[in-house]
Design an enzyme around this catalytic site. Sequence first.
Site, short mmCIF file in Angstrom:
data_model
loop_
_atom_site.label_atom_id
_atom_site.label_comp_id
_atom_site.label_asym_id
_atom_site.label_seq_id
_atom_site.Cartn_x
_atom_site.Cartn_y
_atom_site.Cartn_z
N SER A 1 22.18 -18.35 48.29
CA SER A 1 23.67 -18.52 48.65
C SER A 1 24.09 -16.92 48.40
O SER A 1 25.33 -16.78 49.55
CB SER A 1 24.72 -19.23 47.83
OG SER A 1 24.15 -21.12 48.51
N HIS B 1 31.86 -30.56 52.47
CA HIS B 1 33.00 -30.27 52.34
C HIS B 1 33.99 -30.35 53.38
O HIS B 1 35.38 -29.80 53.16
CB HIS B 1 32.21 -28.10 52.45
CG HIS B 1 31.71 -27.88 51.44
ND1 HIS B 1 30.86 -28.20 51.60
CD2 HIS B 1 31.94 -27.31 50.07
CE1 HIS B 1 30.24 -27.03 50.29
NE2 HIS B 1 30.42 -26.88 48.89
N CYS C 1 29.49 -23.04 51.08
CA CYS C 1 28.94 -24.81 52.13
C CYS C 1 27.91 -23.87 53.21
O CYS C 1 28.14 -23.23 53.74
CB CYS C 1 30.54 -24.74 53.05
SG CYS C 1 30.54 -26.12 54.14
#
Length: 613
Positions: free
Chosen positions: A326, A371, A384
């Site tokens: 991420s 989310h 997310c």
Amino acid sequence: MGAWFEIKDHFQENRLFQERIIVALVLSAFLVLGVLARLIYLQVYAHEHFTMLSHGNRVDIRPLLPRRGLIYDRNGVLLAENIPSFSLEVVPERVGNLDSTLAALQELIPLRDEAMADFRRRLKKKGTFEKVPLALHLSEEAVARFAVNRHRFPGVSVEARLIRYYPQKELFAHVVGYVGRINEAELQRLDPVNYRGSRYLGKTGVEKAYEAILHGSVGFEQVEVNAQGRVIQILRRMPPVPGHDLYLSLDSRLQAVAIDALGEYNGAVVALDPKTGDVLAMVSRPGFDPNVFVTGLSDKSFAALRDSPDRPLYDRALRGLYPPGSTLKPFMALAGLEWGLARTDKVTYCPGWYKLPGHSRRYRCWRRRGHGSVDLAKAVAESCDVYFYDLAVALGIDRIYAYLGRFGFGRKVQIDIPGERAGLLPSRDWKRQVHQLPWFPGETVITGIGQGFIQATPLQLATIVAVLAEQGVKRAPGVVYASRAPGAEKITLRPTRAAELVSINKAKYWEQVEAAMVEAVHGERGTARRISKDLSFQIAGKTGTAQVFSVKENERYTEAEVPMKLRDHALFIAYAPVADPVIAVAVVVENGGHGGSVAAPIGRRLIDVYLDS
């Protein structure tokens, strides 16, 4: 019968005799002239040449090794120095019986079998008139024992030399590197004059990259020796020129903090000054003691280092390849803004999974319940996955490849020490060439969250997040910032590294992505929120988790049930203070699990120590 009488011509005989005498005299005269001419040549014209040859029987020319330059950190802490050491050396042509001499020495000074084998190998490569080291790093007791018995060993001597020593040991092992004995292949490419008598050469890290200025220039002395080879007097001397001292941008305190913060985990930590590209810290754990490579280590000891499952010789900061996870998302967000496919007011719904149109497979978000509605800032702050799955598909792999390449993904950062790897930024062409397969849509999906084929080194991640800190200014990192010539009082700064500009359509895009990264640290639901406690300044950061193995569509990843070596890697990238960034960090913790709970606190500790200093 009448008798025969011989009638002699005395005149003719006398004439013949005189002619022969004349010929003999002429020949003798020519021979005498030839001898005189040769004597004149030897005594007048070739006098200097033959004088030198005659002196060669009692005059020896010996190389004088230069002092290798010292290496310091940015605060003047010594990282590499030279310490005196005694070695036992043999001149084969001055030894009567080599085998019996070695046997007698073995009784006097215990020698390892490996040392004897090394001596035999070096003996084949050197001339019989050259000194060949038999034993290195002699103890004071061994030196004293030999001194008492020196008369028994003509052609053998104890020599005092300087050897390299690394007082910080494993703390700087990978970045400073080490010197080792010159091997045969290296000997072929080295300057035979400048390296005459030298035994060591920079093998890795700074020692290798800056060998030319660290080594210095060899000198020599012309000495008169007696029949036993002992020096009677020095006839002529040209002193060696010491190597340059080097000053690194690295900070010993940051190095120590990084090692301590990693604890029992393996991994890498890199910190840069985003304004200059200076490397402030570069740690790879586990490390090793570089001193063992200076005087040589046994095959068994080297095998233990080489074959260790923890791979201590492997420089993870420079060569370790990890999926960025991420930590890629801020750059994907910038790509989306650039191409008009993402806006700060555009919302995507995250139910906890994503499906490609016309496909049944679900790509899970790390938060299985989802989310809900997320905009760009929330997608970065809360990481997310569904938002970036959707954005990656909208961008397509071709645009992702082109855009991420501008920041330096998939390319070497051109640091000033050897060994770095370029990482991997996948493309259609790459997959076709390497795997002979087309690019599949699902591979674009997972590339959007830094998984799949994409890989980066910790050094790359630090360099790339520094581009965010400087809003598009990209600099090649470097570890050496200054040098000092022999005898000079002042240091000379290295040339400023050239900068490239990563241009974007609108400057506000930098600020929008930065605000999302600040929210990741300081927001209530940011993935790095636990490091924001008691902060007096703002940090822009992004956590990451990189899978070590693939999890099937309907499987759950339960960390406690997974062997340590198969657990996810934890990552964190950041810069601070946001108002005026002076440090950019990248942390990779192998099998650490979660970037927010394991990697981010390490980054916070480095930032705190650097800003406090």
